[in-house]
Design an enzyme around this catalytic site. Structure first.
Site, PDB file in Angstrom:
ATOM      1  N   ASP A   1       0.862  -1.183   0.000  1.00 34.16           N
ATOM      2  CA  ASP A   1       0.000   0.000   0.000  1.00 34.16           C
ATOM      3  C   ASP A   1       0.894   1.227   0.000  1.00 34.16           C
ATOM      4  O   ASP A   1       1.770   1.365   0.861  1.00 34.16           O
ATOM      5  CB  ASP A   1      -0.898   0.016   1.242  1.00 34.16           C
TER       6      ASP A   1
ATOM      7  N   ASP B   1     -15.522  -3.359  -0.959  1.00 32.27           N
ATOM      8  CA  ASP B   1     -15.076  -3.126   0.415  1.00 32.27           C
ATOM      9  C   ASP B   1     -16.307  -2.874   1.268  1.00 32.27           C
ATOM     10  O   ASP B   1     -17.103  -1.971   0.967  1.00 32.27           O
ATOM     11  CB  ASP B   1     -14.143  -1.912   0.474  1.00 32.27           C
TER      12      ASP B   1
END
Length: 235
Positions: free
Chosen positions: A8, A127
Site C-alpha cells: 500500500d 469493500d
C-alpha cells in the site's frame, strides 16, 4: 490458490493502515521497490498494490513509485486506488500493469465497469463496512449491500472480485471467510479474500474453501507469516 502480497503506497512509501484510517499509517519501507523484490525472491507471481493517496483523491497520486516497482520486477501487478476512468486504465496498462482494480466507480456505476471489462483486465474491489459498500478510501458508505453489488457482476467479463471486510483490515484478527463466500456465491466469480489475515491458518482455511486468492499485508510486515513457505504450500 494465489497469494497476493500487498504494497500500500502513501506518499511514495510502503505503509499499512488500521481499518482504512489514513492517520493510522505505519511506514514499513521508504523504498517499496525493495519490498517488491523481496516478494519476488520469495516466490510470488503476483503483487497487489494500492495507491492510498489516489483512493482518497480519486486520481493517481503515486505514479513514480508504481512505475519504479514495475520497471524493477517481473511480478504480475494488480493495482487499485483512484482508478475512475478509461484514461487512467490506459495509462496504467501502458506502464505495464496487468490488472486494474475498480472500487468506488464499480459501486457508483456498475454498468460502466461492466462495459470497461469487455475491453480491459478489470477486477472489482468490494469493500464492506457492516455489510454495506464503502468507497472513496472507505470514507463514504453507499446505500447498497456488498452482496447485492456482487450480484450485478455475475454475467460480466470482470476477472475477479476483491472482497474486503474493512472492520478486519489491518487488525490481524483473521479473515472473514463467511463474507468472502457470500460474495463468491452472489457473483459466481473468482474472489480474492482481503482484510485481517493473521496467520498461516487463515491461508490454509481459505485454500480448503477453494478461495481463488488471498491478499497478505500486515501479517507479513509484522512477521506473523513465513511467506516463502506459504508460496510453496499453496502452489
Amino acid at each position: 490458490m494465489i497469494l497476493f502480497p500487498a504494497i500500500d503506497l502513501k506518499d511514495g512509501k510502503a505503509v499499512r493502515l488500521y481499518k482504512g484510517d489514513m492517520e493510522s499509517a505505519k511506514v514499513y519501507s521508504e523504498n517499496p521497490v525493495d519490498i517488491a523484490k523481496e516478494f519476488e525472491d520469495m516466490g510470488a507471481e503476483w503483487l497487489h498494490m494500492v495507491d492510498l493517496n489516489g483512493a482518497f483523491k480519486g486520481s493517481p497520486q503515486n505514479i513514480k513509485a508504481i512505475e519504479k516497482i514495475r520497471k524493477n520486477t517481473s511480478l504480475k501487478i494488480q493495482l487499485g486506488g483512484g482508478i475512475r476512468d478509461e484514461e487512467t486504465i490506459k495509462r496504467y496498462l501502458d506502464l505495464g500493469i496487468n490488472r486494474l482494480i475498480l472500487g468506488s466507480v464499480a459501486a457508483k456505476n456498475p454498468e460502466y465497469v461492466i462495459d470497461l471489462a469487455k475491453k480491459y483486465p478489470i477486477a472489482v474491489g468490494i469493500d464492506a463496512k457492516e455489510g454495506y459498500v464503502a468507497v472513496s478510501g472507505w470514507e463514504e458508505k453507499e446505500n447498497i449491500k456488498a452482496v447485492d453489488l456482487a450480484k450485478k457482476f455475475e454475467n460480466s467479463q470482470i476477472e475477479c472480485i476483491i472482497a474486503t471486510d474493512i472492520s478486519k483490515d489491518g487488525t490481524l484478527q483473521g479473515l472473514n471467510l463467511d463474507f468472502v463466500l457470500e460474495i463468491q456465491n452472489a457473483s459466481k466469480k473468482d474472489v480474492i479474500a482481503s482484510g485481517g489475515v493473521a496467520s498461516e491458518n487463515d491461508i490454509i482455511k481459505a485454500k480448503e474453501k477453494n478461495i481463488y486468492g488471498v491478499i497478505i499485508g500486515k501479517a507479513f510486515y509484522e512477521g506473523k507469516i513465513d511467506l516463502r513457505k506459504m508460496f510453496k504450500e499453496t502452489k
